[in-house]
Design a protein around this motif. Structure first.
Motif, mmCIF file in Angstrom:
data_model
loop_
_atom_site.group_PDB
_atom_site.id
_atom_site.type_symbol
_atom_site.label_atom_id
_atom_site.label_comp_id
_atom_site.label_asym_id
_atom_site.label_seq_id
_atom_site.Cartn_x
_atom_site.Cartn_y
_atom_site.Cartn_z
ATOM 1 N N ARG A 1 0.834 -1.204 0.000
ATOM 2 C CA ARG A 1 0.000 0.000 0.000
ATOM 3 C C ARG A 1 0.868 1.254 0.000
ATOM 4 N NH1 ARG A 1 -5.002 -1.127 -1.540
ATOM 5 N NH2 ARG A 1 -5.374 1.013 -0.911
ATOM 6 N N GLU A 2 0.727 2.077 -1.023
ATOM 7 C CA GLU A 2 1.537 3.291 -1.173
ATOM 8 C C GLU A 2 1.287 4.306 -0.055
ATOM 9 O OE1 GLU A 2 3.908 4.006 -3.445
ATOM 10 O OE2 GLU A 2 3.714 1.947 -4.173
ATOM 11 N N GLU A 3 0.075 4.334 0.490
ATOM 12 C CA GLU A 3 -0.254 5.347 1.500
ATOM 13 C C GLU A 3 0.319 5.033 2.878
ATOM 14 O OE1 GLU A 3 -4.139 2.865 1.245
ATOM 15 O OE2 GLU A 3 -2.351 3.204 0.058
ATOM 16 N N LEU A 4 0.876 3.842 3.048
ATOM 17 C CA LEU A 4 1.439 3.461 4.343
ATOM 18 C C LEU A 4 2.955 3.572 4.318
ATOM 19 C CD1 LEU A 4 -0.640 0.241 5.136
ATOM 20 C CD2 LEU A 4 -1.049 2.573 5.913
ATOM 21 N N SER A 5 3.504 4.212 5.340
ATOM 22 C CA SER A 5 4.960 4.284 5.442
ATOM 23 C C SER A 5 5.496 3.133 6.283
ATOM 24 C CB SER A 5 5.392 5.620 6.039
ATOM 25 O OG SER A 5 4.882 5.765 7.348
ATOM 26 N N GLY A 6 4.618 2.474 7.027
ATOM 27 C CA GLY A 6 5.010 1.348 7.858
ATOM 28 C C GLY A 6 3.907 1.004 8.839
ATOM 29 N N PHE A 7 4.128 -0.047 9.584
ATOM 30 C CA PHE A 7 3.152 -0.505 10.571
ATOM 31 C C PHE A 7 3.858 -1.411 11.553
ATOM 32 C CE2 PHE A 7 3.017 -3.243 6.880
ATOM 33 C CZ PHE A 7 3.094 -4.517 7.415
ATOM 34 N N THR A 8 3.191 -1.692 12.640
ATOM 35 C CA THR A 8 3.727 -2.577 13.664
ATOM 36 C C THR A 8 2.885 -3.842 13.708
ATOM 37 O OG1 THR A 8 4.482 -0.703 14.977
ATOM 38 C CG2 THR A 8 4.230 -2.801 16.132
ATOM 39 N N GLY A 9 3.532 -4.986 13.825
ATOM 40 C CA GLY A 9 2.825 -6.248 13.954
ATOM 41 C C GLY A 9 3.268 -6.973 15.205
ATOM 42 N N GLU A 10 2.352 -7.734 15.768
ATOM 43 C CA GLU A 10 2.681 -8.501 16.968
ATOM 44 C C GLU A 10 1.780 -9.727 17.061
ATOM 45 O OE1 GLU A 10 1.491 -6.548 20.717
ATOM 46 O OE2 GLU A 10 0.480 -5.090 19.457
ATOM 47 N N ALA A 11 2.249 -10.702 17.812
ATOM 48 C CA ALA A 11 1.448 -11.888 18.099
ATOM 49 C C ALA A 11 0.597 -11.602 19.330
ATOM 50 C CB ALA A 11 2.351 -13.086 18.352
ATOM 51 N N ILE B 1 -2.417 6.496 10.768
ATOM 52 C CA ILE B 1 -2.773 6.948 9.429
ATOM 53 C C ILE B 1 -3.790 8.075 9.544
ATOM 54 C CG2 ILE B 1 -4.580 5.193 9.236
ATOM 55 C CD1 ILE B 1 -3.846 4.875 6.281
ATOM 56 N N GLU B 2 -3.881 8.913 8.522
ATOM 57 C CA GLU B 2 -4.888 9.961 8.511
ATOM 58 C C GLU B 2 -6.272 9.327 8.421
ATOM 59 O OE1 GLU B 2 -4.155 12.857 5.475
ATOM 60 O OE2 GLU B 2 -2.239 13.448 6.350
ATOM 61 N N SER B 3 -7.221 9.965 9.062
ATOM 62 C CA SER B 3 -8.576 9.407 9.170
ATOM 63 C C SER B 3 -9.186 9.086 7.812
ATOM 64 C CB SER B 3 -9.465 10.382 9.940
ATOM 65 O OG SER B 3 -10.766 9.872 10.059
ATOM 66 N N ASP B 4 -9.090 10.016 6.846
ATOM 67 C CA ASP B 4 -9.699 9.758 5.531
ATOM 68 C C ASP B 4 -8.984 8.627 4.800
ATOM 69 O OD1 ASP B 4 -7.449 11.384 5.202
ATOM 70 O OD2 ASP B 4 -8.263 12.375 3.423
ATOM 71 N N GLN B 5 -7.667 8.512 4.978
ATOM 72 C CA GLN B 5 -6.936 7.402 4.370
ATOM 73 C C GLN B 5 -7.322 6.077 5.023
ATOM 74 O OE1 GLN B 5 -2.861 8.710 4.846
ATOM 75 N NE2 GLN B 5 -2.736 9.203 2.663
ATOM 76 N N ALA B 6 -7.605 6.117 6.326
ATOM 77 C CA ALA B 6 -8.025 4.896 7.020
ATOM 78 C C ALA B 6 -9.327 4.383 6.438
ATOM 79 C CB ALA B 6 -8.167 5.154 8.520
ATOM 80 N N GLN B 7 -10.264 5.275 6.178
ATOM 81 C CA GLN B 7 -11.551 4.851 5.608
ATOM 82 C C GLN B 7 -11.350 4.234 4.225
ATOM 83 O OE1 GLN B 7 -14.292 4.603 7.289
ATOM 84 N NE2 GLN B 7 -13.399 5.593 9.077
ATOM 85 N N SER B 8 -10.490 4.840 3.423
ATOM 86 C CA SER B 8 -10.192 4.279 2.095
ATOM 87 C C SER B 8 -9.508 2.922 2.212
ATOM 88 C CB SER B 8 -9.289 5.237 1.300
ATOM 89 O OG SER B 8 -9.950 6.446 1.061
ATOM 90 N N LEU B 9 -8.598 2.801 3.167
ATOM 91 C CA LEU B 9 -7.896 1.537 3.379
ATOM 92 C C LEU B 9 -8.863 0.444 3.820
ATOM 93 C CD1 LEU B 9 -4.962 0.401 3.317
ATOM 94 C CD2 LEU B 9 -4.922 0.812 5.773
ATOM 95 N N ILE B 10 -9.774 0.771 4.710
ATOM 96 C CA ILE B 10 -10.769 -0.202 5.175
ATOM 97 C C ILE B 10 -11.651 -0.648 4.010
ATOM 98 C CG2 ILE B 10 -12.818 -0.492 6.617
ATOM 99 C CD1 ILE B 10 -11.330 1.354 8.679
ATOM 100 N N GLN B 11 -12.044 0.282 3.149
ATOM 101 C CA GLN B 11 -12.852 -0.093 1.990
ATOM 102 C C GLN B 11 -12.055 -0.998 1.050
ATOM 103 O OE1 GLN B 11 -16.211 0.383 1.491
ATOM 104 N NE2 GLN B 11 -15.739 -1.172 -0.055
ATOM 105 N N ALA B 12 -10.774 -0.700 0.871
ATOM 106 C CA ALA B 12 -9.925 -1.553 0.022
ATOM 107 C C ALA B 12 -9.807 -2.951 0.620
ATOM 108 C CB ALA B 12 -8.544 -0.915 -0.154
ATOM 109 N N MET B 13 -9.717 -3.047 1.942
ATOM 110 C CA MET B 13 -9.674 -4.360 2.591
ATOM 111 C C MET B 13 -10.977 -5.111 2.354
ATOM 112 S SD MET B 13 -7.596 -3.982 6.174
ATOM 113 C CE MET B 13 -8.235 -2.420 6.704
ATOM 114 N N ARG B 14 -12.096 -4.394 2.442
ATOM 115 C CA ARG B 14 -13.393 -5.043 2.173
ATOM 116 C C ARG B 14 -13.445 -5.594 0.753
ATOM 117 N NH1 ARG B 14 -16.116 -0.475 5.388
ATOM 118 N NH2 ARG B 14 -16.658 -1.534 7.318
ATOM 119 N N ASP B 15 -12.865 -4.845 -0.180
ATOM 120 C CA ASP B 15 -12.882 -5.257 -1.590
ATOM 121 C C ASP B 15 -11.874 -6.364 -1.891
ATOM 122 O OD1 ASP B 15 -14.787 -3.276 -1.993
ATOM 123 O OD2 ASP B 15 -13.334 -1.831 -2.809
#
Length: 100
Positions: free
Chosen positions: A25-35, A65-79
């Motif tokens: 995803r181009e809009e993400l610069s990084g993220f954290t993952g954990e078990a 992430i910015e709020s509006d980008q989060a909504q777009s990302l969530i919609q992309a995940m749904r798709d």
């Protein structure tokens, strides 16, 4: 813009798929993952050991992430990630930064 913390919860069997998708995803610069462990009284999808312990392994991802980008990302995940059983929540970020 208002930043939010998007938290994603995934089953371990789809963790790598989610990691690869997020990294693409181009809009993400990084993220954290954990078990983590998911706890529930609803044991319908638990195996016998999980039913006894009342918990299942989970992969957790945190993305600031910015709020509006989060909504777009969530919609992309749904798709694009439909059927993976992902769960998510959004909370506002009041402050963030780096302490060198």
């Amino acid at each position: 813009m208002t930043d939010v913390l998007l938290t994603l919860i995934a089953r371990p069997d789809v963790e790598e798929l989610v990691v690869d998708w997020l990294l693409g995803r181009e809009e993400l610069s990084g993220f954290t993952g954990e078990a983590a462990w998911g706890h529930s009284r609803e044991h319908g999808r638990f195996n016998l050991v999980e039913q006894v312990t009342g918990r299942q392994r989970r992969a957790v991802f945190h993305l600031e992430i910015e709020s509006d980008q989060a909504q777009s990302l969530i919609q992309a995940m749904r798709d694009e990630l439909a059927g993976l059983g992902l769960r998510y929540w959004l909370v506002p970020v009041h402050d963030s930064g780096e302490i060198p």
